[in-house]
Design a protein around this motif. Structure first.
Motif, PDB file in Angstrom:
ATOM      1  N   GLU A   1       1.162  -0.842   0.005  1.00 25.63           N
ATOM      2  CA  GLU A   1       0.367   0.065  -0.211  1.00 25.63           C
ATOM      3  C   GLU A   1       0.869   0.975   0.056  1.00 25.63           C
ATOM      4  O   GLU A   1       1.154   1.867  -0.985  1.00 25.63           O
ATOM      5  CB  GLU A   1      -0.850  -0.134   1.147  1.00 25.63           C
ATOM      6  CG  GLU A   1      -1.884  -0.799   1.196  1.00 25.63           C
ATOM      7  CD  GLU A   1      -3.196  -0.979   0.117  1.00 25.63           C
ATOM      8  OE1 GLU A   1      -2.823   0.592  -0.472  1.00 25.63           O
ATOM      9  OE2 GLU A   1      -3.901  -1.524  -0.362  1.00 25.63           O
ATOM     10  N   ASP A   2       1.801   1.417   0.928  1.00 21.46           N
ATOM     11  CA  ASP A   2       2.665   2.835   1.500  1.00 21.46           C
ATOM     12  C   ASP A   2       4.429   2.501   0.606  1.00 21.46           C
ATOM     13  O   ASP A   2       5.002   1.397   0.845  1.00 21.46           O
ATOM     14  CB  ASP A   2       2.673   3.024   2.517  1.00 21.46           C
ATOM     15  CG  ASP A   2       2.865   4.126   2.723  1.00 21.46           C
ATOM     16  OD1 ASP A   2       3.872   4.749   1.863  1.00 21.46           O
ATOM     17  OD2 ASP A   2       2.658   4.634   3.732  1.00 21.46           O
ATOM     18  N   PRO A   3       4.848   3.199  -0.186  1.00 19.00           N
ATOM     19  CA  PRO A   3       6.093   2.990  -1.107  1.00 19.00           C
ATOM     20  C   PRO A   3       7.374   3.270   0.061  1.00 19.00           C
ATOM     21  O   PRO A   3       8.003   2.719  -0.107  1.00 19.00           O
ATOM     22  CB  PRO A   3       6.306   3.886  -1.742  1.00 19.00           C
ATOM     23  CG  PRO A   3       4.923   4.852  -1.714  1.00 19.00           C
ATOM     24  CD  PRO A   3       4.185   4.561  -1.262  1.00 19.00           C
ATOM     25  N   VAL A   4       6.360   3.563   1.472  1.00 14.90           N
ATOM     26  CA  VAL A   4       7.228   4.366   2.542  1.00 14.90           C
ATOM     27  C   VAL A   4       7.776   2.713   3.162  1.00 14.90           C
ATOM     28  O   VAL A   4       9.363   3.217   3.612  1.00 14.90           O
ATOM     29  CB  VAL A   4       6.818   4.986   3.786  1.00 14.90           C
ATOM     30  CG1 VAL A   4       7.639   5.080   4.826  1.00 14.90           C
ATOM     31  CG2 VAL A   4       6.893   6.266   2.997  1.00 14.90           C
ATOM     32  N   GLU A   5       6.982   1.447   3.068  1.00 14.55           N
ATOM     33  CA  GLU A   5       6.616   0.408   3.576  1.00 14.55           C
ATOM     34  C   GLU A   5       9.132  -0.069   2.368  1.00 14.55           C
ATOM     35  O   GLU A   5       9.430  -1.416   3.478  1.00 14.55           O
ATOM     36  CB  GLU A   5       5.959  -0.766   4.069  1.00 14.55           C
ATOM     37  CG  GLU A   5       5.004  -0.189   4.320  1.00 14.55           C
ATOM     38  CD  GLU A   5       3.712  -1.417   3.856  1.00 14.55           C
ATOM     39  OE1 GLU A   5       4.206  -2.058   3.777  1.00 14.55           O
ATOM     40  OE2 GLU A   5       2.903  -0.406   4.348  1.00 14.55           O
ATOM     41  N   LEU A   6       8.335  -0.002   1.657  1.00 19.17           N
ATOM     42  CA  LEU A   6       9.969  -0.540   0.981  1.00 19.17           C
ATOM     43  C   LEU A   6      11.080  -1.290   1.086  1.00 19.17           C
ATOM     44  O   LEU A   6      12.083  -2.166   0.690  1.00 19.17           O
ATOM     45  CB  LEU A   6       9.853  -0.106  -0.784  1.00 19.17           C
ATOM     46  CG  LEU A   6       8.345  -0.094  -1.443  1.00 19.17           C
ATOM     47  CD1 LEU A   6       8.710   0.478  -2.661  1.00 19.17           C
ATOM     48  CD2 LEU A   6       8.348  -1.801  -1.665  1.00 19.17           C
ATOM     49  N   ASN A   7      11.602  -0.066   1.913  1.00 21.17           N
ATOM     50  CA  ASN A   7      12.758  -0.691   2.475  1.00 21.17           C
ATOM     51  C   ASN A   7      13.344  -0.957   3.519  1.00 21.17           C
ATOM     52  O   ASN A   7      14.189  -1.512   4.137  1.00 21.17           O
ATOM     53  CB  ASN A   7      14.238   0.556   2.196  1.00 21.17           C
ATOM     54  CG  ASN A   7      12.899   1.627   3.261  1.00 21.17           C
ATOM     55  OD1 ASN A   7      12.268   1.761   4.096  1.00 21.17           O
ATOM     56  ND2 ASN A   7      13.909   2.219   3.977  1.00 21.17           N
ATOM     57  N   GLU A   8      11.532  -1.364   4.368  1.00 28.92           N
ATOM     58  CA  GLU A   8      11.302  -2.509   5.447  1.00 28.92           C
ATOM     59  C   GLU A   8      11.897  -3.571   5.370  1.00 28.92           C
ATOM     60  O   GLU A   8      12.066  -4.860   5.906  1.00 28.92           O
ATOM     61  CB  GLU A   8      10.197  -1.576   6.156  1.00 28.92           C
ATOM     62  CG  GLU A   8      11.284  -0.250   7.002  1.00 28.92           C
ATOM     63  CD  GLU A   8       9.789   1.010   7.810  1.00 28.92           C
ATOM     64  OE1 GLU A   8       9.181   0.140   7.578  1.00 28.92           O
ATOM     65  OE2 GLU A   8      10.170   1.526   8.138  1.00 28.92           O
ATOM     66  N   VAL A   9      10.187  -3.641   4.335  1.00 28.97           N
ATOM     67  CA  VAL A   9      10.213  -5.534   3.692  1.00 28.97           C
ATOM     68  C   VAL A   9      10.652  -6.187   3.714  1.00 28.97           C
ATOM     69  O   VAL A   9      11.028  -7.058   3.749  1.00 28.97           O
ATOM     70  CB  VAL A   9       8.451  -5.225   3.068  1.00 28.97           C
ATOM     71  CG1 VAL A   9       7.148  -4.200   3.991  1.00 28.97           C
ATOM     72  CG2 VAL A   9       8.876  -4.744   2.105  1.00 28.97           C
ATOM     73  N   ILE A  10      12.260  -5.536   3.238  1.00 32.67           N
ATOM     74  CA  ILE A  10      12.889  -6.379   2.193  1.00 32.67           C
ATOM     75  C   ILE A  10      14.582  -6.643   3.630  1.00 32.67           C
ATOM     76  O   ILE A  10      15.038  -7.429   2.663  1.00 32.67           O
ATOM     77  CB  ILE A  10      13.701  -5.861   1.283  1.00 32.67           C
ATOM     78  CG1 ILE A  10      14.629  -4.671   1.514  1.00 32.67           C
ATOM     79  CG2 ILE A  10      12.340  -6.146   0.411  1.00 32.67           C
ATOM     80  CD1 ILE A  10      14.460  -3.903   0.018  1.00 32.67           C
ATOM     81  N   VAL A  11      14.275  -6.079   3.865  1.00 35.91           N
ATOM     82  CA  VAL A  11      15.463  -6.229   5.731  1.00 35.91           C
ATOM     83  C   VAL A  11      15.820  -7.184   5.779  1.00 35.91           C
ATOM     84  O   VAL A  11      14.604  -8.266   6.266  1.00 35.91           O
ATOM     85  CB  VAL A  11      15.659  -5.559   6.505  1.00 35.91           C
ATOM     86  CG1 VAL A  11      16.656  -5.294   7.641  1.00 35.91           C
ATOM     87  CG2 VAL A  11      15.212  -3.974   5.979  1.00 35.91           C
ATOM     88  N   GLY A  12      17.220  -8.133   5.982  1.00 36.77           N
ATOM     89  CA  GLY A  12      17.606  -9.066   5.753  1.00 36.77           C
ATOM     90  C   GLY A  12      16.839 -10.689   5.170  1.00 36.77           C
ATOM     91  O   GLY A  12      17.035 -11.633   5.927  1.00 36.77           O
TER      92      GLY A  12
END
Length: 432
Positions: free
Chosen positions: A282-293
């Protein structure tokens, strides 16, 4: 292994009526056009030597350098030294202050085949040619490249910690980083530095274009000198060396931004589905968080729509590039192979100079470029670990270009290194 030498640095004269903050500048490959224009307003800023202007910039830098020497704008330190350089910094969202410890010296410009200095990235040919020309005309290293050595016993840190108590410079740079420079003149201590590095290989962390410029210049001068000994000034290069075993060595990700693609969004996503599991967000702001690790996971921001991409493990074996497994396992290899080559049809060699592709370290800037219509899509990636860098270097292979962003960047202007014969220490014995 690595032969290093102390140097007699050229530094800004203490008689100059400018604070050192007004004279330093970012490295040539990270300084923005806006920053450059602001720095050019100061006639003595180091930007005039590192990123010169004019129709013949290398010639103009050489003329300006000579003027600075004659007018006493810069002066050469009378004694050779090892220059200790500490950078104190914080990362976004963290309270901890890090301190990256290192030292600046001359190092022989080893050919890659000698396996003394190891690279991990490809270079962009046009940038290398620019650096060769500037070095040939000025015979000056205006900034240090960044190299890594491995010393789990931390032999040299005790000497650096003692030296940094008496700094030459202490300032805050454009990154918000506190930079501190000191110098070691003690002969026995300098010999310790030389002895430790003589047993080490060096991994090139940052400055591949500048180092390759020095290497090509050395080859050119060697061919022209029938009496070549290996100790001439042109054999050496300026380098900032840090210990891979330190906790404060940080590598940040470099994202990819494509200004255009020649297919529709629907077709692009359809082609991606052959290789990736695609999850809308939903939110592009999440993109760098949902891939971590997560291995082989990327954020995709395409024409205002956000997606998480995860490579289907069963297709990884399709990578047919002639590279070691250590390179095939990298996230960026997966990105460049499956997305750029398989999906978009861009040949690996073309990827190195692809005009529609740019590299962006700032996540927010990636999103903004797509939102404003300046770019069609952004690909968000994880950082590369120090362990991955080591494995790739020792394998003899290289990563895709712009794989790593070692943070913080060293700054230009604290010191300059001459490779003119009459301004250089040409043999180890001469230093001591």
């Amino acid at each position: 292994m690595a032969e290093i030498l102390p140097l007699k640095a050229w530094r800004y004269s203490h008689f100059l009526d400018h604070k050192i903050e007004a004279l330093t500048s970012p490295l040539f490959d990270v300084v923005s056009a806006k920053q450059r224009e602001a720095l050019y307003q100061n006639p003595y800023n180091s930007i005039h030597l590192s990123v010169p202007r004019g129709t013949q910039p290398a010639n103009e830098a050489a003329e300006l350098l000579q003027q600075w020497k004659e007018k006493g704008i810069i002066a050469q330190d009378p004694l050779p030294g090892i220059y200790v350089y500490y950078q104190y910094f914080k990362l976004p969202g963290e309270q901890k202050e890090y301190c990256r410890k290192g030292f600046i010296c001359h190092i022989k410009a080893y050919d890659w085949s000698e396996r003394v200095l190891l690279r991990h990235e490809n270079t962009i040919p046009s940038a290398v040619n620019d650096r060769i020309d500037l070095l040939a005309k000025t015979e000056l290293n205006s900034s240090a490249t960044h190299g890594l050595y491995t010393d789990p016993e931390f032999i040299l840190e005790q000497y650096m910690d003692e030296s940094i108590k008496s700094p030459i410079y202490e300032t805050e740079d454009y990154q918000g980083v506190r930079d501190v420079l000191a110098v070691i003149h003690d002969h026995d201590v300098m010999q310790q530095f030389m002895d430790v590095l003589s047993e080490k290989q060096v991994l090139l962390a940052d400055g591949h274009h500048r180092y390759e410029g020095s290497l090509e210049y050395r080859k050119r001068m060697t061919a022209q000198n029938p009496s070549h000994t290996g100790y001439e000034a042109y054999n050496y290069h300026l380098m900032y060396l840090t210990n891979t075993e330190a906790d404060d060595l940080r590598i940040l990700p470099t994202h990819r931004v494509l200004q255009q693609i020649d297919i529709s969004d629907e077709e692009f996503l359809k082609r991606l589905e052959a290789y990736f599991t695609i999850t809308p967000k939903e939110d592009p702001v999440e993109l760098n968080e949902v891939i971590v690790g997560k291995q082989w996971a990327f954020g995709l921001y395409l024409s205002g729509n956000a997606y998480k991409l995860r490579l289907k493990p069963e297709v990884h074996h399709l990578i047919d590039w002639d590279v070691p497994q250590e390179v095939k396992d990298l996230d960026l290899t997966v990105m460049h192979y499956f997305i750029f080559q398989r999906v978009l049809g861009i040949d690996p060699e073309l990827q190195r100079n692809y005009s529609r592709l740019s590299y962006e370290r700032n996540f927010t800037a990636c999103i903004r470029q797509v939102d404003t219509g300046a770019s069609r899509l952004a690909l968000i990636t994880n950082d590369v670990s120090m362990d991955q860098v080591k494995r790739v270097c020792y394998s003899g292979a290289i990563m895709p270009q712009k794989s790593t962003f070692f943070y913080p960047k060293v700054i230009c202007g604290f010191l300059f290194s001459s490779i003119k014969e009459d301004e250089f220490i040409t043999a180890p014995a001469a230093c001591l």
